[in-house]
Design an enzyme around this catalytic site. Structure first.
Site, PDB file in Angstrom:
ATOM      1  N   SER A 138       0.834  -1.191   0.000  1.00  0.00           N
ATOM      2  CA  SER A 138       0.000   0.000   0.000  1.00  0.00           C
ATOM      3  C   SER A 138       0.881   1.258   0.000  1.00  0.00           C
ATOM      4  CB  SER A 138      -0.956  -0.033   1.209  1.00  0.00           C
ATOM      5  OG  SER A 138      -1.890   1.005   1.156  1.00  0.00           O
ATOM      6  N   ASP A 167       0.611  -4.256  -3.992  1.00  0.00           N
ATOM      7  CA  ASP A 167      -0.501  -3.307  -4.195  1.00  0.00           C
ATOM      8  C   ASP A 167      -0.103  -1.894  -3.761  1.00  0.00           C
ATOM      9  OD1 ASP A 167      -2.917  -3.355  -5.510  1.00  0.00           O
ATOM     10  OD2 ASP A 167      -4.115  -3.435  -3.689  1.00  0.00           O
ATOM     11  N   HIS A 244      -7.430  -5.024  -1.478  1.00  0.00           N
ATOM     12  CA  HIS A 244      -6.225  -4.331  -1.039  1.00  0.00           C
ATOM     13  C   HIS A 244      -5.699  -4.805   0.309  1.00  0.00           C
ATOM     14  CE1 HIS A 244      -3.397  -1.008  -1.077  1.00  0.00           C
ATOM     15  NE2 HIS A 244      -3.845  -0.568   0.081  1.00  0.00           N
TER      16      HIS A 244
END
Length: 319
Positions: A138, A167, A244
């Site tokens: 992230s 991600d 996510h």
């Protein structure tokens, strides 16, 4: 040349299962006196290390926005069980730092590892910093890219061998990105000379529901753009039916853990399959570019169906 699935099936790969190396978890907190103690880590650490005598490559994982390093324990254990020392620092507490502060904290941890990691490992387990991987999830994925691109104020004493973005997210949208602004929206523009893999999620760009207006990994600032700006050799794997936060442990504890499960759109399948998929891709990439063993990476690229969770698309651009 991009490879997106091949017509010839290949043998299943074992990287998606836990490996054969016994391991242990080591938690090292930062004492209040750490600013006066150069032997103490600058940030709290979660270390998962093999316990069998040997010399092992090292991978650092930077956590996502507002998350806790121990939310990734199962993923870290998966990686360590294949013969890697995995280190996850807690870069900030309950007040998130700015982008530049986050990057500089990561740099300080990396510099400390060169002199301090050995003291926290089992006897006769030695870190090999000539094989050193940097990864992040992230916003931590974006921080990892920024570190590799040289944006830390603190000079780094170790060189990265490979870079892995799980991600990665650079901000809310193209017009609102986190400093430093590393995306250029030009193909292969990242000034990186190391192999890079980017793991994305198919549901990351989708909103959780009508009440939550912002997806967790919006288009324009997510895995697609990061891969677009990478130079070869680079790989791109998208876990199509997962979201996510689905690579985190099941039911992370505390309020932050509860929030992590309800802010992003999640897949409907078991999260264990997502963790096995992400862990397997990470292990295959590390084996290929740190150990010179590319059989598992080639197997996944040529036949993505070997993965526990569906991978689509899969791209691999060779140097």
């Amino acid at each position: 040349m991009a490879l997106v699935s091949a017509s010839q099936p290949s043998l299943p790969t074992s990287v998606f299962d836990k490996g054969n190396f016994p391991f242990k978890c080591v938690t090292e907190e930062t004492p209040c006196s750490s600013c006066f103690d150069s032997s103490a880590p600058p940030k709290p650490l979660l270390i998962v290390t093999p316990t069998v005598t040997g010399t092992y490559p090292v991978i650092v994982l930077l956590h996502g926005f507002y998350l806790r390093n121990y939310f990734y324990q199962d993923l870290l254990q998966h990686i360590a069980s294949h013969g890697f020392i995995a280190v996850a620092p807690q870069l900030y507490g309950y007040v998130p730092s700015t982008g530049p502060e986050e990057i500089d904290s990561g740099a300080k941890v990396i510099n400390w590892l060169a002199k301090g990691l050995q003291s926290l490992l089992p006897e006769n387990v030695v870190p090999d910093f000539t094989k050193f991987a940097l990864s992040g999830h992230s916003r931590g994925g974006k921080a990892a890219f920024a570190l590799a691109l040289g944006h830390a104020k603190t000079a780094l004493s170790l060189k990265f061998s490979v870079l892995i973005g799980i991600d990665p997210v650079a901000g809310a949208n193209q017009h609102c990105t986190i400093r430093p602004h590393i995306l250029t929206y030009e193909p292969q523009s990242f000034n990186l000379s190391i192999p890079v893999t980017v793991i994305g999620t198919g549901l990351g760009p989708e909103k959780k529901n009508a009440c939550i207006s912002q997806p967790c990994a919006p288009n324009g600032v997510n895995h697609k753009e990061f891969f677009y700006e990478c130079k070869p050799p680079c790989a791109h794997f998208v876990v199509k039916d997962y979201g996510h936060m689905d690579m985190l442990d099941d039911d992370p504890p505390g309020l932050v853990g509860a929030l992590s499960g309800c802010m992003c759109k999640n897949g409907t399948g078991p999260k264990e399959l997502m963790r096995k998929t992400v862990g397997g891709i990470v292990v295959a990439f590390l084996k290929a570019y740190l150990n010179g063993e590319d059989e598992d990476l080639v197997a996944i690229v040529e036949d993505p169906a070997v993965s526990p969770a569906k991978l689509e698309p899969v791209e691999f651009i060779r140097a």
